[in-house]
Motif scaffolding. Sequence first.
Motif, PDB file in Angstrom:
ATOM      1  N   GLY A  44       0.822  -1.216   0.000  1.00 50.16           N
ATOM      2  CA  GLY A  44       0.000   0.000   0.000  1.00 50.16           C
ATOM      3  C   GLY A  44       0.851   1.258   0.000  1.00 50.16           C
ATOM      4  N   GLY A  45       1.881   1.262   0.823  1.00 53.62           N
ATOM      5  CA  GLY A  45       2.782   2.425   0.860  1.00 53.62           C
ATOM      6  C   GLY A  45       3.503   2.629  -0.457  1.00 53.62           C
ATOM      7  N   LEU A  46       3.977   1.536  -1.055  1.00 55.80           N
ATOM      8  CA  LEU A  46       4.654   1.640  -2.358  1.00 55.80           C
ATOM      9  C   LEU A  46       3.699   2.125  -3.437  1.00 55.80           C
ATOM     10  CD1 LEU A  46       7.039  -1.418  -2.698  1.00 55.80           C
ATOM     11  CD2 LEU A  46       7.633   0.986  -2.677  1.00 55.80           C
ATOM     12  N   ASP A  58      10.496   2.073  -8.354  1.00 57.33           N
ATOM     13  CA  ASP A  58      10.749   1.615  -6.993  1.00 57.33           C
ATOM     14  C   ASP A  58       9.881   0.406  -6.650  1.00 57.33           C
ATOM     15  OD1 ASP A  58      12.372   2.083  -4.714  1.00 57.33           O
ATOM     16  OD2 ASP A  58      10.633   2.870  -3.636  1.00 57.33           O
ATOM     17  N   THR A  59       8.641   0.414  -7.114  1.00 60.32           N
ATOM     18  CA  THR A  59       7.740  -0.703  -6.861  1.00 60.32           C
ATOM     19  C   THR A  59       8.235  -1.959  -7.576  1.00 60.32           C
ATOM     20  OG1 THR A  59       5.895   0.829  -6.656  1.00 60.32           O
ATOM     21  CG2 THR A  59       5.346  -1.474  -7.008  1.00 60.32           C
ATOM     22  N   GLY A  99      12.763   0.100  -2.898  1.00 58.66           N
ATOM     23  CA  GLY A  99      14.057  -0.118  -3.539  1.00 58.66           C
ATOM     24  C   GLY A  99      15.136   0.815  -3.041  1.00 58.66           C
ATOM     25  N   SER A 100      14.739   2.025  -2.643  1.00 65.09           N
ATOM     26  CA  SER A 100      15.730   3.007  -2.189  1.00 65.09           C
ATOM     27  C   SER A 100      16.324   2.650  -0.830  1.00 65.09           C
ATOM     28  CB  SER A 100      15.098   4.398  -2.134  1.00 65.09           C
ATOM     29  OG  SER A 100      13.991   4.395  -1.248  1.00 65.09           O
ATOM     30  N   GLY A 101      15.653   1.796  -0.068  1.00 64.13           N
ATOM     31  CA  GLY A 101      16.153   1.431   1.251  1.00 64.13           C
ATOM     32  C   GLY A 101      16.847   0.091   1.304  1.00 64.13           C
ATOM     33  N   CYS A 156      14.798  -0.175  11.727  1.00 60.39           N
ATOM     34  CA  CYS A 156      15.770   0.919  11.600  1.00 60.39           C
ATOM     35  C   CYS A 156      15.725   1.548  10.205  1.00 60.39           C
ATOM     36  CB  CYS A 156      17.176   0.427  11.916  1.00 60.39           C
ATOM     37  SG  CYS A 156      17.409  -0.052  13.631  1.00 60.39           S
ATOM     38  N   THR A 157      15.612   0.721   9.184  1.00 62.71           N
ATOM     39  CA  THR A 157      15.555   1.236   7.811  1.00 62.71           C
ATOM     40  C   THR A 157      14.276   2.026   7.591  1.00 62.71           C
ATOM     41  OG1 THR A 157      16.835  -0.652   7.035  1.00 62.71           O
ATOM     42  CG2 THR A 157      15.651   0.609   5.371  1.00 62.71           C
ATOM     43  N   THR A 158      13.153   1.505   8.066  1.00 62.88           N
ATOM     44  CA  THR A 158      11.873   2.204   7.914  1.00 62.88           C
ATOM     45  C   THR A 158      11.899   3.530   8.655  1.00 62.88           C
ATOM     46  OG1 THR A 158      10.727   0.094   7.705  1.00 62.88           O
ATOM     47  CG2 THR A 158       9.384   2.005   8.247  1.00 62.88           C
TER      48      THR A 158
END
Length: 170
Positions: A44-46, A58-59, A99-101, A156-158
């Motif tokens: 949903g966020g993507l 990114d998706t 993808g960026s994380g 941590c990444t989020t």
Amino acid sequence: MLLVEALLLKALAIPLLARIGWLDFTTQQIANRDVLLLLCLGAGGLLLLSLQSGSWWDTGLSALAGLLLFVALFPFWALRKVGAGDVKLMAVVPLLIGGSGLFVFSILLLIFALATALIVKNPFMLPEGAFRIYAQHLDNQGVVPFGVPISLAAICTTAFLVINSLTANG
């Protein structure tokens, strides 16, 4: 406005990841419902971020990374080297972080996984107490709860991505 909703979905995933890590630590199991809920929050966020940016790169990268992780880890599950919950969780996390994380997640996962394996395999390094006894129990069983470092790295990444988005757009 879509960015706010996407960040809210990512922020809602943090307590769920904490629950997954705790349950994996205490029961060595990751519930399918938790992984599915994480999948829905991440996808949903993507989706919201892709609609806002107009780019599906990114998706697509996240979906490809999740698929590759599932395919790569599936044989380890078949050989009983990792649990099915760990494989499913690893396949879903790229959809949550995007993808960026992935690079940040990979580095943090390496650090947390090494620390977890070191603690479980060498419980004498811990101070006396219940945690040390439990780590010795895990070592005697030959179990390493890898859902814990996966969850910690994803949390941590989020958090990093949410804070970075808020400071960049705020």
